[in-house]
Design a protein around this motif. Structure first.
Motif, PDB file in Angstrom:
ATOM      1  N   ASN A 205      48.353  34.272  47.096  1.00  0.00           N
ATOM      2  CA  ASN A 205      46.948  34.026  46.773  1.00  0.00           C
ATOM      3  C   ASN A 205      46.582  34.792  45.504  1.00  0.00           C
ATOM      4  O   ASN A 205      46.219  35.954  45.541  1.00  0.00           O
ATOM      5  CB  ASN A 205      46.063  34.478  47.942  1.00  0.00           C
TER       6      ASN A 205
ATOM      7  N   GLU B 233      44.082  34.555  43.503  1.00  0.00           N
ATOM      8  CA  GLU B 233      42.688  34.998  43.400  1.00  0.00           C
ATOM      9  C   GLU B 233      42.463  36.299  44.151  1.00  0.00           C
ATOM     10  O   GLU B 233      41.813  37.216  43.669  1.00  0.00           O
ATOM     11  CB  GLU B 233      41.759  33.918  43.971  1.00  0.00           C
ATOM     12  N   ALA B 234      43.031  36.351  45.372  1.00  0.00           N
ATOM     13  CA  ALA B 234      42.852  37.556  46.176  1.00  0.00           C
ATOM     14  C   ALA B 234      43.553  38.732  45.519  1.00  0.00           C
ATOM     15  O   ALA B 234      43.064  39.858  45.564  1.00  0.00           O
ATOM     16  CB  ALA B 234      43.374  37.339  47.593  1.00  0.00           C
TER      17      ALA B 234
ATOM     18  N   ARG C  60      43.933  39.214  42.353  1.00  0.00           N
ATOM     19  CA  ARG C  60      43.074  39.625  41.248  1.00  0.00           C
ATOM     20  C   ARG C  60      41.908  40.453  41.778  1.00  0.00           C
ATOM     21  O   ARG C  60      41.563  41.497  41.244  1.00  0.00           O
ATOM     22  CB  ARG C  60      42.535  38.381  40.568  1.00  0.00           C
ATOM     23  N   TYR C  61      41.324  39.955  42.853  1.00  0.00           N
ATOM     24  CA  TYR C  61      40.199  40.655  43.487  1.00  0.00           C
ATOM     25  C   TYR C  61      40.609  42.067  43.886  1.00  0.00           C
ATOM     26  O   TYR C  61      39.836  43.008  43.768  1.00  0.00           O
ATOM     27  CB  TYR C  61      39.739  39.848  44.701  1.00  0.00           C
ATOM     28  N   ALA C  62      41.877  42.193  44.355  1.00  0.00           N
ATOM     29  CA  ALA C  62      42.340  43.501  44.806  1.00  0.00           C
ATOM     30  C   ALA C  62      42.733  44.393  43.639  1.00  0.00           C
ATOM     31  O   ALA C  62      43.232  45.490  43.839  1.00  0.00           O
ATOM     32  CB  ALA C  62      43.526  43.329  45.755  1.00  0.00           C
TER      33      ALA C  62
ATOM     34  N   LYS D  69      39.452  32.772  49.793  1.00  0.00           N
ATOM     35  CA  LYS D  69      39.902  32.685  48.406  1.00  0.00           C
ATOM     36  C   LYS D  69      40.108  34.075  47.803  1.00  0.00           C
ATOM     37  O   LYS D  69      41.123  34.320  47.174  1.00  0.00           O
ATOM     38  CB  LYS D  69      38.864  31.917  47.590  1.00  0.00           C
ATOM     39  N   HIS D  70      39.154  34.965  48.013  1.00  0.00           N
ATOM     40  CA  HIS D  70      39.247  36.273  47.373  1.00  0.00           C
ATOM     41  C   HIS D  70      39.559  37.416  48.318  1.00  0.00           C
ATOM     42  O   HIS D  70      40.257  38.343  47.958  1.00  0.00           O
ATOM     43  CB  HIS D  70      37.940  36.597  46.645  1.00  0.00           C
TER      44      HIS D  70
ATOM     45  N   GLN E 255      43.678  46.937  48.591  1.00  0.00           N
ATOM     46  CA  GLN E 255      43.300  47.591  47.336  1.00  0.00           C
ATOM     47  C   GLN E 255      43.793  49.017  47.255  1.00  0.00           C
ATOM     48  O   GLN E 255      43.604  49.672  46.260  1.00  0.00           O
ATOM     49  CB  GLN E 255      41.780  47.624  47.156  1.00  0.00           C
TER      50      GLN E 255
END
Lengths: 360, 515
Positions: A236, A238-239, A241-243, B344-345, B360
């Protein structure tokens, strides 16, 4: 079915293994049918030649190891890229560029001690470079890697052909020159162990290099921070990138590593002391494409790639023996292709197993 | 009383889970029957069985009192059962009309006969008040019209029993009202409707009766008229839930986040999708950005979190300018983000729960050992979060996230974001698609975060949420912040006027908002 079997199958790894085995059996069955259709009288003999050929004698076993080495490397290249969400169809180009780099170093730099080490390094760098270009294009210009990889295959093939005629050309054989002895992979006595009387096989330490790479790639993907990031991008983007993962770097790094793996595959094929050189003909290196079914059959598991590579190589060696049963080489190629083709259904079988295990 | 459809004693097992346990559902002809339950209560499984996608392990389905076996969706269609799925099954580059007739085309000598079909579709749309454009491409029309296309698909197939799976989750308030009207019209024409939802307001608005599921079991069927929202929610959740958010007066401290003249351009049209936004969020307050979907909220959040570059303006967390800081480093400045789209995110669905909980922070020292992931500390950390935030899943930390329910996926994201102890938390539609129990939980967590001194920016499309959770409301319209109001003093009507652009806070002016 017993409950034990159910719970055994329900586990993902086992399901993958069983699926791959089922795919192989299905492939063999389909191949046998084609044999029956083309020459019923000799079908059984020919089939047993393919099945048993690899085990016929020490030499054929050695040849299995030798032929498995490059396709394990290209299989790893494809599998690794797939895990990170990229389809590396450019293994062929990376393979041949790596092979060329290894041969140039092997011919011109024989003064270096243990020249083969430098050959491998050169192949890695060349393959990585070739892989990096589609990676960069994908990351920064969103160019589909399949298209750029295919282009790089042709550019690589023609460029290598041209470069050979300029640098390390053996005009008698119309191929690249032989590398120095020190540039060949150490035999470790394997040629003598795997032989048929006086006729020795081309087995060499290259197979261990390939296995080592498979293990390294497995650890890289499963155990390291880098692998965590690469896989997240693959699943994923997008995920990821988000992370806060830099997905552009991930794409480029992934293609660089995939290219390096294919490049080493090229080096290992030609550094075997078998007298094989790069033929100056306008044909893309088949080993690069054979990496795709190897990766598929292994369901992109690096360790599985070792076994899938050995299997495909085993069929190839067994195929040579089919000529004894007066099968035309073309038919043999078709049979092998069919078996591999069906074997690539591993994913279908995996789906079926999971479904079956899921039911009460 | 005659039942058009009866599902009696339905039982369905999945590995490790009893999705439906002896469930009864009886649908009368011409009624709107709501099926209420939390996520994972077995509503979708039950409807999938009725629609022929699953076979029950036990129980019978009767139509007009006669036993029937429904083995596939086309079987269901033959029995007059139609379904509008939560995620529409439409071909995007086909027109509305083509989608409606897809699969039941009328032909003459192998050629399509569109004229008849068109006449019929237009007739149906008039009869039931379903406004559509027959020749528009699906990709060009609004979600509301896509849904009406789905409804027409069922009507064109002459379905008598219509299943609506969470039909309002994707709609804006006006469209919801419209849909409610359509459903009532359909029932008045003699269609029988099954309405899957977890929104009590909607049930009170349209449904005649309501069957409640909890944990795969049938809790009961009640008359909607005579039951209160509180009693319905108690049946659904199994305990008393507060439908209003409990919180004390906010005590805002110093400014934790500040945006100045933030602008994001759409590089195709050249229009400012986020237009010169200036606002602040202080410690210990929940600031809510309200507005109709598509007025620049998503872009504003993406600019704040670094997923998108802003074209001008600046922003600062705790006084430090972060306008040019990377996504990862924003995290170091104390910004956390509960994203709008959790699939998605927010999550890598193929990763297990533990991996997602460290998505993260996996690179931080506590989870690393010489370049290798330290799985022991990853899993013990995950177990702690799972315990603290009550995240439920089949196999604990090792559960593949895709297999978890939406509510628990969202809980996982919230646990991850709040546990990083941010100064400034951005939550975008954190309760979208969740049930009452999960919504209560998430609102509580947001209020807890506020009370522990964090600044919270909540972006929401649901007015109820905006009014009950926030301490201050900013309204966004066409990329601009047009109001800064106190939820205690503003009315729904007034907010609606701001949201539709008919009113602006001229006294302060957009430039001075929040100062």
């Amino acid at each position: 079915m017993g409950n034990k079997l159910k719970s055994f199958l329900a586990m993902n790894n086992q399901a993958s293994l069983v699926a791959s085995l089922m795919a192989i059996v299905a492939g063999l069955a389909a191949g046998f049918l084609v044999l029956l259709a083309s020459n019923p009288g000799q079908a059984l003999g020919g089939f047993s030649a393919i099945i048993g050929g690899g085990f016929e004698n020490g030499k054929s076993l050695g040849q299995v190891l030798y032929f498995a080495t490059p396709i394990i490397m290209t299989g790893l290249s494809v599998a690794f890229a797939s895990r990170t969400g990229l389809f590396n169809i450019g293994a062929s180009g990376q393979f041949i560029v790596g092979a060329y780099a290894a041969i140039v170093v092997g011919v011109k730099c024989s003064f270096l001690p243990a020249t083969w080490v430098f050959c491998l390094l050169a192949a890695m760098v060349a393959g990585a470079l070739w892989g990096s270009i589609p990676g960069l294009l994908k990351a920064y210009f969103n160019v589909n890697e399949v298209i750029s990889c295919i282009m790089m295959n042709y550019i690589g093939m023609y460029l290598v052909n041209y470069a050979i005629t300029l640098t390390v050309f053996d005009s008698l054989k119309n191929q690249s020159m032989r590398v120095a002895n020190s540039a060949n992979m150490p035999k470790l006595g394997m040629d003598l162990l795997f032989r048929d009387g006086a006729s020795v096989s081309s087995a060499n330490s290259g197979i261990f290099v390939a296995i080592l790479f498979a293990v390294v790639i497995y650890i890289l993907l499963e155990k390291t921070k880098f692998g965590f990031e690469l896989k997240a991008c693959g699943f994923n983007r997008e995920a990821a990138r988000y992370a806060g993962i830099n997905e552009k770097t991930s794409i480029v790094m992934s293609m660089i590593i995939a290219g390096a793996l294919a490049g080493v595959g090229g080096a290992l094929l030609y550094l075997a002391g078998s007298g094989k050189g790069i033929d100056v003909v306008d044909v893309l290196a088949a080993e690069g494409f054979n990496g795709i079914p190897v990766a598929l059959l292994a369901l992109n598991n690096p360790i599985g790639v070792i076994f899938a590579g050995l299997f495909v190589s085993y069929l190839t060696v067994g195929g040579f023996n089919m000529q004894l049963y007066s099968f035309a080489p073309q038919v043999i190629e078709i049979i092998i292709a069919i078996i591999i083709y069906f074997s690539a259904f591993a994913l279908v079988f995996k789906g079926l197993i999971s479904k079956g295990a899921g039911k009460k | 009383m005659d039942y058009i459809i009866e599902m009696l004693g339905i039982t369905k097992r999945f590995p490790g889970i009893l999705a439906n346990d002896n469930v009864n559902l009886q649908l009368r002809a011409g009624e709107i029957h709501a099926l209420l339950g939390e996520n994972g209560a077995g509503k979708s499984t039950l409807m999938s069985i009725l629609f022929g996608m699953y076979q029950p392990d036990g129980g019978v389905i009767k139509k007009n009192g006669v036993d029937v076996r429904i083995t596939s969706p086309s079987d269901a269609t033959r029995h007059g059962i139609g379904m509008v799925h939560q995620h529409f099954k439409l071909v995007h580059n086909f027109t509305v009309l083509q989608n409606i007739i897809l699969g039941v085309e009328t032909t003459k000598n192998g050629m399509l006969k569109m004229d008849d079909a068109r006449r019929q579709v237009v007739e149906l749309s008039k009869k039931y008040g379903l406004d559509i454009k027959p020749d528009a491409l699906i990709s060009d029309i609004t979600v509301g019209m896509q849904q009406r296309t789905e409804i027409l698909k069922m009507l064109y197939r002459e379905n008598e029993i219509l299943i609506f799976d969470e039909p309002t989750a994707v709609l804006i308030p006006q469209e919801i009202n419209e849909l409610m009207g359509i459903m009532k019209g359909l029932a008045a024409e003699g269609k029988s409707i099954l309405f899957i939802t977890h929104k009590l307001n909607e049930i009170k608005a349209v449904a005649d009766r309501c069957t409640v599921l909890r944990g795969g079991k049938c809790i009961g069927t009640v008359d909607v008229e005579s039951s209160s929202k509180e009693s319905l929610s108690e049946m659904m959740v199994g305990r008393k839930v507060s439908l209003s958010v409990e919180k004390t007066e906010s005590k805002p401290g110093k400014v934790i986040f500040e945006a100045k003249g933030l602008t994001v351009k759409n590089h195709v049209t050249g229009k400012n999708v986020v237009d010169n936004c200036t606002f602040t969020v202080r410690e210990g307050e929940i600031v809510c950005i309200a507005g109709i979907d598509g007025n620049g909220q998503s872009e504003l959040v993406q600019a704040l979190t670094g997923l998108m570059q802003s074209d001008s303006g600046s922003m600062a967390v705790g006084g430090a300018d972060i306008t040019k800081v990377s996504i990862r480093d924003r995290d170091k400045y104390g910004m956390a983000h509960i994203p709008e789209d959790r699939h998605k995110h927010g999550l890598v669905l193929e990763y297990n729960l533990a991996y997602n909980l460290v998505l993260q922070s996996y690179y931080k020292k506590r989870f690393m050992q010489m370049g290798f992931l330290d799985f022991k500390s990853v899993y013990s950390y995950a177990d702690r979060l799972i315990d603290m935030y009550d995240i439920r899943s089949g196999q604990g930390a090792k559960t593949i996230t895709r297999s978890m329910s939406g509510g628990n996926q969202q809980k996982a994201i919230i646990a991850r974001e709040i546990d990083r102890n941010p100064q400034f938390l951005i939550a975008v539609q954190p309760t979208r698609g969740l049930d009452v129990g999960a919504i209560e939980y998430i609102h509580k967590q947001l209020v807890l975060a506020r009370d522990s001194g964090k600044g919270v920016l909540l972006v929401s499309l649901e007015l109820d949420e905006v009014m009950s959770v926030s301490d201050r409301i900013l309204v966004m319209f066409e990329g601009q912040l047009v109001a800064d109001v106190d939820p205690q003093k503003v009315t729904y009507q007034e907010l609606g006027l701001y949201m539709s652009g008919s009113k602006r806070d001229t006294a302060k002016g957009a430039e001075n908002l929040g100062q």
